[in-house]
Structures are given as C-alpha cells and as structure tokens.
Scaffold this active site. Structure first.
Site, PDB file in Angstrom:
ATOM      1  N   CYS A 103     -28.084  17.132  18.209  1.00 39.49           N
ATOM      2  CA  CYS A 103     -27.464  17.677  16.322  1.00 39.49           C
ATOM      3  C   CYS A 103     -26.115  17.756  16.346  1.00 39.49           C
ATOM      4  O   CYS A 103     -26.122  17.896  15.744  1.00 39.49           O
ATOM      5  CB  CYS A 103     -28.580  18.766  15.809  1.00 39.49           C
ATOM      6  SG  CYS A 103     -30.057  18.476  16.070  1.00 39.49           S
ATOM      7  N   LYS A 119     -32.399  42.844  -6.214  1.00 39.73           N
ATOM      8  CA  LYS A 119     -33.497  41.662  -6.143  1.00 39.73           C
ATOM      9  C   LYS A 119     -32.505  40.452  -6.135  1.00 39.73           C
ATOM     10  O   LYS A 119     -32.229  39.750  -6.425  1.00 39.73           O
ATOM     11  CB  LYS A 119     -33.373  41.701  -8.163  1.00 39.73           C
ATOM     12  CG  LYS A 119     -33.825  42.950  -8.849  1.00 39.73           C
ATOM     13  CD  LYS A 119     -33.240  42.600 -10.244  1.00 39.73           C
ATOM     14  CE  LYS A 119     -34.255  44.593 -11.386  1.00 39.73           C
ATOM     15  NZ  LYS A 119     -34.098  43.956 -12.567  1.00 39.73           N
TER      16      LYS A 119
END
Lengths: 570, 570
Positions: free
Chosen positions: A43, A446
């Site tokens: 990779c 959140k």
C-alpha cells in the site's frame, strides 16, 4: 515434522508463515515468492513514486535474511511455482535466477498469490505500466524521469494515488475513468470533494470516457542541410472514446485487479463464481491439503454472505493467521468481510464500509438513506473541517448497511467507529448513544456519529419524512412547494431553483405565506430543515425535508451534470 | 398546554428544551439560567483563556433571542430558582438583575443545574479562581493580565487545560496535584507522556503535595526621601504541604466538581450515595413531576451498574433528549455510562474509557492487562507517532473492561473504536477481526486495535504468559532470569537492571547460554519478547514476557520513583 509450503510472500502468505512458526517451532516452513521481495509495503508503493516515502528501503519490511534469523523460515525469492502435483503433494518450482527447476513436497500448501492488475487487451496497451510490486515500482520510477505528461487509466484507489504522486513529481496528469466518477465505493453525490481535490491540484479529470488504443511513439526523421538524418522519438498518444488524443510519455493502467488463480486452476482446484479461488470457512480449497488466502480467494460478504472479491491487506493478514491456526489443528474460521477502505488524495480522505446505495439499488434491497455535513470537531474550536457523511440503513431492522465519509479531517475515525458498530451489531439508532471521546479539538459533544443516530431515529420514528436529492425534481413536479428555510443571504448565494425563502426563525410568524399543498423544506445541510419540518408538521402541514440539504443536492446534481455532459454527443 | 420549566440552560437543560419544542409545538417551555449565558461551549472555556479560541463570542452557541426565534422557548438568564413548591408545582424565581421574585407553575420540571467546582476550605482560598461559566472566564481573563506567575491546583481535565492555556499566554505555571499523577483516569504507567509534555512546555509540576494555605498579598509601605509613603501590593503566596511557598499573582482551583444539588435537596428530593440527585431510568427524581439530567445526577456505571458521577457533556445532552421524550410520553430510557473522555495538552492526547486498573484493583475485580506501543499509522509512511495503549479485560469472559491511550496522533480514534466495541459487546479477542480503514497515512494493515485483539488472544489461549511492569521485581527476586531480546545497542542504551542480552534473532543458536530455571524475556515494546517467549516455551522453557516491554516498565517505574521522591522527607 510438518512440511509447509507457502506460495507468495506478502501479506497473507507471510502472516501465515510467521504465525505458523510461533505455533510450531518444529515445522519446516518454506515461502516461495516469484518477485524479488517479500513482506513489502504494498500500500506504500505509490507514495515512493511521489517521494512522500523517500527511501525505497522503507517499503521493504522484511527480507529473506531477517525472516530466516527470527523465524527460521526458508524464504526464496525469484522462485515461481509452476505446478502442483496434488496426488504426491509436491510443487514444481522454477528458480528464476538460475532457471533451474526442482520439486518440493508439502503436508500443507498455502496459496497466497494475490491479485494481478487488469490490463485491457487494446492496441498499444503494452506500453502501459502497472503497480503491483517493487519491480513495477522500480520500472515506474525510472519511466517517470523526464516525462512531460502522464495518463493514468482508472480512477480507483491505485489510480488516484498514482495520479497524486505523479503530480508530486511535477508531472501533468490526465486521469481517465470510464464511469462517471472516481472511487466506485462512493455514491455519486459523495464523490464530488474527491473530484474537486483532483482538479484543484491540476489533474485533468476525464470521466465517462474510455481508452480505445494507444498509438506508439512515432520516430520522425529529418534530413538536415548537411545531408545527415536526425531522428526524434515522440511520445505515445492515448486515444479516448470521446475523440480526445492525449500525448503521454507515461501511461499507467490502474483499472483494477483480478485474482491470480492460474496455478490453482491448472491444479484443478475449484474456482468460484467471481473468479477467485474457492475456499471453505477454514480457508481450505477443494483439496484438503491445500489452503488459500488473500486477494486470490473469494470471500463472504458481511451483509448477505454472497461471494465477493475484496483485495485488502487487513483481510489478507487476518486470513493468514486463521490458516496457520487451522494447519496446526487449532480452531480457526474465516469471517465475512465488510470491506472497510479509505483513500487519501491531496488532503481529502474518502472512506467507506459495507454496501453503497448503488449496490443496494442494484440488489433491490430496501434501504433508508441519511446524509449529514457535520464538522470534524466542535465548530467553536479552530480548524474544524466539514465532513460529508452518508449512512445506509435497513428500514425494517434499523441495521447499518453501509456508510461513506469524505472530507479533510476525522474521516478514518468516523468510518472506523461505524465499521465497529456494524461488527458489534449495533443498529443505526444506537449510534446516538455511543460515548465518544470529546474535547473540542477532537470531536463534538454530539459527535457526527451520534448525530447520524439521531437523524436515523427521527426518520425511523416518523418524526420527519425526507426527500433525497435525486427525488426532489419528481416531488416538485408532483406539486410540492420548495421552501428554503436558510437566511436570505444563503438563499441568494446558493439557491435551488424554484424555491421560496422563509427563514426557519421566521416560520411561525410567516406560516400563512406558504401555499397550500405538500411542502419540501431545505436548508444548507438538513438540520434547520428538520427543525422547520417538525414545526410545520405539528401545524398540520404535509412536509418533507431535503435530506442533506443544499449541499447533498448540489453534489448530487453536479455529479449528474457531469454525467450528462460527457454522455452528450460532442 | 403542557407547562415545562427547565432549570439550567446549558447542555442537558437546553437539549431537553429544544427537543421538547420539536416534539410539542404547543408546550410552554421556560428555561431559567442563573448565569448570564445559556448554551455556551463549556468545554471551550480554557481555550479562550489561552487565545486558541480567539473570539469570546465563538463560545456563545445560542442566545435567549436565537432560542426564542427558532424554538419559541422563553429563556431567562440571570434568573435563579430559589425553591421548589412541589405540592403546588411551582418554583420561586429571583430575577438577579432586578432582584424581583416571582413564582412559575409547571407540569413538568427539569433540573439541569450542573456541577460546581470544588474549592477546599483552606485559609486564603477565596483568592482562587474557578472556571465553570462565561463569568468565571471573564474574571479569569481579566485577572491573568500582568501576572508574573500562576498556580493551578488540581491536575484533572480542567487543571491541565488551564495550565496549558496560561502557558500560551506566556505566564509561568506551577501545577500542584495532591496525588502522584495528573489525569486520574489514567493508570500511573500511562500518564508519563502527559507529565513529560507539561514539563517540556515549562510547567512546573508538583506531584504528591497539596496546598495548605494561601497567604494574601502583602502591602509594603516605604517612606521615600521626600517623606511621602509609597505602597506596593505584592502577590499571594501559595504554601504547600512539602514546605514550598509559591508566589502567584493568579491561583486557579481545578480540583474537581460536585453536583449542584442544593435546590433539589432543599425540596426534599432523594439524593444518591455519591451526592448527586437520584433519578430512575426515565430520569425522574423521587417526585414524579420533577426530572433531572446532566452533571447533577447520579448515573449508572456501564460495567457494574453502580452509582457514579460522570460530568460529561455527551452524557448530559443524551439525557436531555431522553427526558424530553419521557415528558411527552414517548418511550425513553437513560443508559449506563462508560465515561469515555479525552484531554489534549501541548500536543499529547490522553483518553480513556471504562475502568482503569486502579479501580479494578480497588474493587477486587479480576482483570487481564495488556500494554502495546504501536505506531499511529504504518511505520513506513512519514509522520507516525507512537501510541501507548492499555487494555483491561475480564479474564473469564474476555469482556473489555477499559482502555487507555496516550500519544500525539490517533488517540481519539482508537479509544472511540474500543468504546464502540464495548457498547456493541465485542470481546477483547474480537478486536482482532475489526475491519478498520487502512491506507498508510491513516493506520496499519494490522491496526493498533487489531493488535490489541491478537495480544489478548495470545494470553487468553495460553500462548504466552506475561509479567506486568510492577511484578518484575518479585519475579526476579523469586529466581527468574531476565533476558533482554533486543539488540546489544538497545540493551546498552536502555537497560533494565539485572538482564542478560540475547537478541531474539540469535536465540535459537544461543539458547544453551540461558541459565536453568524460569525466564522473563523482554524487548522494547513486547512484540519481540512475544516471539522469543513462543520460541523458548516450545523448547520446553518456563518463560514469561514482560508486558509492554521496556517502555511500559520504564514509564511505570518512573511514575513510582516520582511518588517515592515526593513522599520522602525533604
């Protein structure tokens, strides 16, 4: 003493060999590798091309010598296995350096031949480079010197990584992709930031056109005044289906890979429906003494258990370990794959897990779609980047079917969390309750993943009905009124044609202005639209919210326009 | 029409109010906030002090006006609720701006008063600042002008963040922590990188000493030659238990927080064993018309369901949503908490989830401990940073009990993935099979989280037995031989006293050199030690591997030495 022969010394093969040694100090373990290198960083190949990884030696994680010293493994590079004699359990090996052949017996044979790049059978294609191993890289690096322009064929992972790294070398690049988008794991409305990043970096992106032939480099001869003849070698020209002709001193084919199955096939081992070697849960081929792992084998899809080809290093390594366990008699079982993957290109990361919408539609599988555009961390802390997030959910079970994320920060984290939630069997709604690490430089109270859960619950609970970007036209044609609840300035700057503008904060006071009949509300990213939709629904209006807001609509229609342009006659 | 009164307009309270409006357009919703601001970015306060968040206004996410416009919520700042008349369902409110009082009836009351900073009752402590709200921040920013030295008391989240940001302002800081380490969620061997980062940035770190008193600023008067008297105001002096006296123009107390429960207590609502408001699964207090959320309430621990105080924004917001659902009659239930948390300080991030080893030991709960030191991404790609990872596992069920991560990159991601795995009920061994997004700039083909799973399986399967850093001394005292399997250069540079050096790659050849009897092998991080242990065990040796290798041992003993130094008489 167990005799184990491993064919292929990268990823799955080498994971198997080293694990085998840790489990069985007595075994004879031989690894045969056709190329000149084992355990190289597959990779990382494109990044040495571009100089990001400066030293070629950084890519060579292990050598035959280091593996012999630490694991007493007999690693032979430049050794090709030509045939398997299943009856006598031995392989025919050719030493490519000496051109001598010999046979090697085994008690267990592990095939880890990998996948080979697809090169289309088109005129002149033999000049094209591919990038699979260190030898390919060496050729490519040599060929990239003094090149004035390059063409990369194929916009998958390797294609965009090679394009980026050729740009890093200062070479103008044209990326040719036959479909309407690069990065097939992404749905069209998610891929625009990748297209934008490629174009902004100077890559000429040619979508929806394919290569028809490559015209070889012409040699021109000129007779000079003194009667001598001077010759000049030109460059190959890549001819596309749209009529374009692209001179390119360097052509790289990165269309995809296909399982390296010839050895297995010639040995009469079963091949699967996708063209990969067929293995059972213990990674046994149709011959119980022969195992196979990695890119060459068919895997089972994590959602529907169908046969799939998933050429990823993570999966290959995992299979290497499993096969070692099985060979020494331990319990070990291959697992279905989600195919989590990521690519980075010019600072933009794009990642996906599970199925995308294209695949769900093609399979006729019901799905709920959610788009959000949260910040990578708290907006009040500097440096937050917008993430485009997409979640695909089973509307009956609330199971997570897939996810996509694109942006400049926090992409890998969100996809990893969702992949883990999928593996743990969490529903989309349960993402809302995940406790994720929050300080303002890392996330939000959140978190974007929590928000996906809340958005999912709002739809699942019937609190809001949504319209997808590609459904908007039909909704409006059917008589719905489009209401932009953003500010007038936003409405003026980035309008969706046909919308009226009533800012969400004025909505209670100005509700009477809205015409009768069904409404579609929208904002920039979907959040104010949700608030407006809740308000209007509670006042008795039939209302839907444009999922993902203006941004998803814009990205989706931009992708579609590109498609239309390229498919229109020139 | 439902009348809802919310006490406290930050995090849980405001999440409840806005969710209530989205669910009930008709309700009367009043939010009463004692301070002058609602919906401010609590977790961002320290960063404005240091100028990282330049504009104070960035911290003010909503205003009473914006909430009125969008959600028709009646938000009143500078309004303090003095008493609850439960019988008549009304609260007594004081308008702090006008000093007028009035009563307000409710059908449902939501208490979200938060937590208040602990300030020890010690002489002179009244000069100390705390940092809880915008007003505190304003005072602190004003007080930090022209200060020559500051003392921060307490090495928790707020303490280290305030210390960092005072350094950003150019103020020399002494951080005084009564225990032997900052960041109590971390075990001692994990916290050293945080100590190092603080010290490297110039913070004077005083561990194991507490503040005994603060001597007020002296005023010195000098009679000048002309007969006039000049006065000079000095600075307060912080006196520590170890005899040190630290002059400090600014003192910040960041010892911790405690639930703001006075209003609830005076109203006769049940208080829990930890001092927080007691609520049931629907977040109802002992009065069914009164609910409570956020830092003020006791929560249930995710591992043993015991009562815990977890003052985190994520949890508060989640409870705010649940309470809104419950009030409108929807199903909604609070969930146990894992307490995932993170802090960043001078580029080092430290994060934790679940229980730490200190807590497991104190509770007598059996646990398996794993330490690793992987790279944040593939080592062959530039820029990888070492992560110190710790996993705590139930040895009977393989359940994940907790995790800690410290380092400069990829910390939040790994803890988020493990927190998600815990929520999804994945075992430690199953971490090995997670499919995490891999490209070399983002992770590794064998991600650090996968590696934790493999290390866990190796121990669980009995493939390797480990010794923890604090058990090494006892193991050697009992007669084990310590074998360093690193290279001679590593052995010479970073020795563990008493070890012999046989590099892992020489081990097969030199096995005879090892004395009879039990062995403990070690390397730098534990990986070569594992390979060596497997090798030796298969050759019949009784062998254990030092978990986490030299690095964990070094960090653990360094932490212990600090503790010994400071507890020794000066």
């Amino acid at each position: 003493m167990r005799r184990i022969v491993v064919v292929g010394g990268v990823a799955g093969g080498m994971s198997a060999a080293t694990r085998l040694r840790r489990l069985d100090e007595e075994a004879s373990i031989t690894v045969l590798e056709r190329s000149g290198h084992v355990s190289f960083a597959n990779c990382g190949l494109p990044y040495h091309l571009g100089g990001v990884i400066e030293k070629r030696s950084s890519l060579l994680l292990q050598t035959p010598e280091s593996l012999a010293a630490r694991f007493a493994i007999d690693v032979r590079v430049h050794h090709e296995v030509r045939a398997i004699d299943r009856e006598h359990r031995r392989v025919s090996v050719r030493d490519l350096a000496t051109d001598e052949s010999f046979e090697l017996g085994y008690d267990a044979l592990v095939l880890s031949p990998g996948a080979r790049p697809v090169v289309p059978n088109l005129p002149g294609m033999s000049v094209a480079h591919t990038l699979r191993d260190i030898e390919d890289l060496d050729h490519l690096v040599a060929a990239a010197r003094d090149v004035e322009a390059a063409v990369v064929i194929g916009g998958g992972f390797i294609g965009v990584e090679v394009a980026e790294n050729l740009v890093h070398r200062g070479i103008p690049v044209t990326l040719v992709e036959a479909t309407d988008q690069v990065m097939a794991p992404l749905d069209p409305e998610m891929v625009e930031p990748v297209h934008d990043a490629l174009r902004a970096a100077g890559v000429q992106l040619v979508l929806g056109a394919s290569v028809e032939r490559i015209e070889p480099a012409h040699v021109t001869a000129t007779t000079l005044d003194d009667g001598t003849v001077a010759t000049a070698v030109g460059v190959p020209v890549v001819h596309l289906s749209d009529g374009r002709a692209l001179p390119a001193g360097l052509v790289v084919a990165a269309i995809g890979v296909r399982p390296e199955r010839a050895l297995a096939e010639e040995a009469g081992l079963a091949i699967g429906e996708r063209g990969g070697i067929l293995v059972d849960e213990q990674l046994r081929t149709s011959d119980p003494a022969i195992f196979a792992v990695g890119d060459a084998v068919e895997k089972h899809d994590g959602l529907d258990a169908s046969s799939v080809l998933v050429p990823l290093a993570n999966t290959a390594n995992r299979q290497g370990r499993v096969v070692a366990d099985v060979i020494v008699g331990r319990p070990g079982a291959d697992r279905p794959v989600l195919g989590t993957a990521i690519v980075g290109v010019f600072g933009v990361a794009a990642a996906a897990v599970g199925w995308n919408e294209k695949r769900l539609r093609a399979a006729g599988r019901p799905h709920r779609v959610l788009h959000t555009h949260p910040g990578s961390h708290a907006g009040y802390y500097p440096g937050a980047e917008t993430i485009a997030l997409k979640l695909l959910v089973d509307p009956d079970t609330d199971a997570i079917l897939g996810a996509q994320a694109v942006g400049r920060d926090g992409i890998d984290k969100r996809i990893d969390v969702i992949a883990t939630a999928m593996t743990g069997g969490l529903t989309a709604g349960e993402l809302a309750d995940l406790e994720l690490a929050y300080a303002p430089q890392f996330g939000s109270a959140k978190d974007p993943v929590n928000m996906l859960g809340w958005v999912d619950r709002a739809v699942a609970d019937g609190d809001v009905e949504t319209v997808q970007w590609h459904e908007l036209g039909a909704a409006l044609a059917a008589g719905a009124t489009l209401v932009d609840v953003r500010s007038p300035a936003e409405h003026a700057a980035r309008p969706i044609p046909g919308g009226v503008n009533v800012p969400v904060d004025d909505l209670r006071a100005r509700m009477d202005e809205l015409p009768d009949g069904p409404l579609v509300v929208h904002c920039e990213v979907g959040l104010r639209g949700y608030v407006a939709a809740r308000l209007l629904a509670q006042h008795g209006r039939e209302v839907r919210n444009l999922d993902g807001g203006y941004r998803t609509w814009r990205a989706g229609t931009a992708a579609t326009h590109v498609a239309e342009e390229v498919s229109a006659p020139a």
